[in-house]
Scaffold this motif. Structure first.
Motif, PDB file in Angstrom:
ATOM      1  N   SER A   1      39.793  40.396  33.756  1.00 26.78           N
ATOM      2  CA  SER A   1      38.572  40.093  33.024  1.00 26.78           C
ATOM      3  C   SER A   1      37.914  41.061  32.488  1.00 26.78           C
ATOM      4  O   SER A   1      38.033  40.655  31.223  1.00 26.78           O
ATOM      5  CB  SER A   1      37.689  38.908  33.465  1.00 26.78           C
ATOM      6  OG  SER A   1      36.788  39.822  34.283  1.00 26.78           O
ATOM      7  N   GLY A   2      37.968  41.880  32.784  1.00 27.29           N
ATOM      8  CA  GLY A   2      37.927  43.194  32.181  1.00 27.29           C
ATOM      9  C   GLY A   2      36.312  43.695  32.911  1.00 27.29           C
ATOM     10  O   GLY A   2      35.229  44.271  31.998  1.00 27.29           O
ATOM     11  N   ALA A   3      35.936  42.498  33.966  1.00 29.70           N
ATOM     12  CA  ALA A   3      34.362  42.524  34.643  1.00 29.70           C
ATOM     13  C   ALA A   3      35.082  42.535  35.988  1.00 29.70           C
ATOM     14  O   ALA A   3      35.595  42.474  36.553  1.00 29.70           O
ATOM     15  CB  ALA A   3      33.532  41.142  34.334  1.00 29.70           C
ATOM     16  N   MET A   4      33.702  43.575  36.650  1.00 33.12           N
ATOM     17  CA  MET A   4      33.649  43.476  37.679  1.00 33.12           C
ATOM     18  C   MET A   4      33.493  41.352  38.401  1.00 33.12           C
ATOM     19  O   MET A   4      32.263  40.785  38.478  1.00 33.12           O
ATOM     20  CB  MET A   4      32.400  44.407  38.427  1.00 33.12           C
ATOM     21  CG  MET A   4      31.926  44.222  40.238  1.00 33.12           C
ATOM     22  SD  MET A   4      30.591  45.565  39.866  1.00 33.12           S
ATOM     23  CE  MET A   4      29.489  45.123  39.147  1.00 33.12           C
ATOM     24  N   ASP A   5      33.715  42.096  39.874  1.00 35.48           N
ATOM     25  CA  ASP A   5      34.349  40.187  40.447  1.00 35.48           C
ATOM     26  C   ASP A   5      32.819  40.856  41.511  1.00 35.48           C
ATOM     27  O   ASP A   5      33.302  41.253  42.413  1.00 35.48           O
ATOM     28  CB  ASP A   5      35.412  39.436  40.577  1.00 35.48           C
ATOM     29  CG  ASP A   5      35.934  39.049  41.984  1.00 35.48           C
ATOM     30  OD1 ASP A   5      34.453  38.173  42.123  1.00 35.48           O
ATOM     31  OD2 ASP A   5      36.813  38.422  41.854  1.00 35.48           O
ATOM     32  N   THR A   6      32.294  39.899  41.533  1.00 31.71           N
ATOM     33  CA  THR A   6      31.074  40.192  42.570  1.00 31.71           C
ATOM     34  C   THR A   6      31.426  40.066  43.259  1.00 31.71           C
ATOM     35  O   THR A   6      30.431  39.751  44.448  1.00 31.71           O
ATOM     36  CB  THR A   6      29.438  39.777  41.146  1.00 31.71           C
ATOM     37  OG1 THR A   6      29.373  38.611  41.455  1.00 31.71           O
ATOM     38  CG2 THR A   6      29.149  40.434  40.811  1.00 31.71           C
ATOM     39  N   ALA A   7      31.881  39.026  43.383  1.00 33.90           N
ATOM     40  CA  ALA A   7      32.008  38.394  44.575  1.00 33.90           C
ATOM     41  C   ALA A   7      32.824  39.007  45.605  1.00 33.90           C
ATOM     42  O   ALA A   7      32.775  39.084  46.958  1.00 33.90           O
ATOM     43  CB  ALA A   7      32.997  36.505  44.915  1.00 33.90           C
ATOM     44  N   VAL A   8      33.906  39.631  45.158  1.00 32.61           N
ATOM     45  CA  VAL A   8      34.551  40.890  45.520  1.00 32.61           C
ATOM     46  C   VAL A   8      34.182  41.870  46.582  1.00 32.61           C
ATOM     47  O   VAL A   8      33.929  42.352  47.352  1.00 32.61           O
ATOM     48  CB  VAL A   8      35.725  41.115  44.945  1.00 32.61           C
ATOM     49  CG1 VAL A   8      36.493  41.894  45.791  1.00 32.61           C
ATOM     50  CG2 VAL A   8      37.204  40.224  44.608  1.00 32.61           C
TER      51      VAL A   8
END
Length: 140
Positions: A27-34
């Motif tokens: 998606s081009g965004a950091m996955d904060t859950a990861v």
């Protein structure tokens, strides 16, 4: 309680690398859950090392900067583990972090924040001209 946050990770590897290591959906965004899951796992590892000396969770307020750094290092290592290969520098950094944590567990490194202000290192905001080395008599 966790011992670091995404700001500490950004300071180590930058936003772009965080996105590369966590963006599974492209998606081009950091996955904060990861990121959060990796921070929780690293914090739990630190608790495991420190529990014998400091109790189940570290309760040394505030959290020592060393623990923040160790947690961030272990978290970055964990994020790289999600990919094919952990770079040698991060493998070594995680090994060093675990060695420090082993020293904490043995009691050779103390996390007590009860250092008196007069014993601490003082930093200055002198100008570069004021910071120039002086000879043994105090002259520039």
């Amino acid at each position: 309680m966790t011992y670091c946050d995404v700001t500490a990770l950004r300071g180590l590897i930058g936003e772009t690398r965080l996105i590369e290591l966590t963006d599974d959906s492209r998606s081009g965004a950091m996955d904060t859950a990861v990121v959060d899951a990796a921070i929780v796992a690293s914090s739990a590892e630190i608790d495991g090392y420190c529990s014998g000396r400091y109790g189940r969770r570290l309760s040394v307020p505030p959290v020592p900067g060393m623990i923040v750094d160790l947690c961030a290092t272990l978290t970055v290592y964990r994020l790289y583990l999600r990919r094919e290969r952990v770079p040698e520098e991060w493998e070594s950094a995680a090994d060093r972090a675990r060695a420090v944590l082993s020293d904490v567990a043995r009691g050779t490194v103390n996390l007590d924040n009860s250092v008196r202000p007069e014993d601490s290192i003082r930093f200055t905001s002198r100008s570069p001209e004021e910071r120039r080395c002086r000879n043994s008599r105090g002259y520039r």
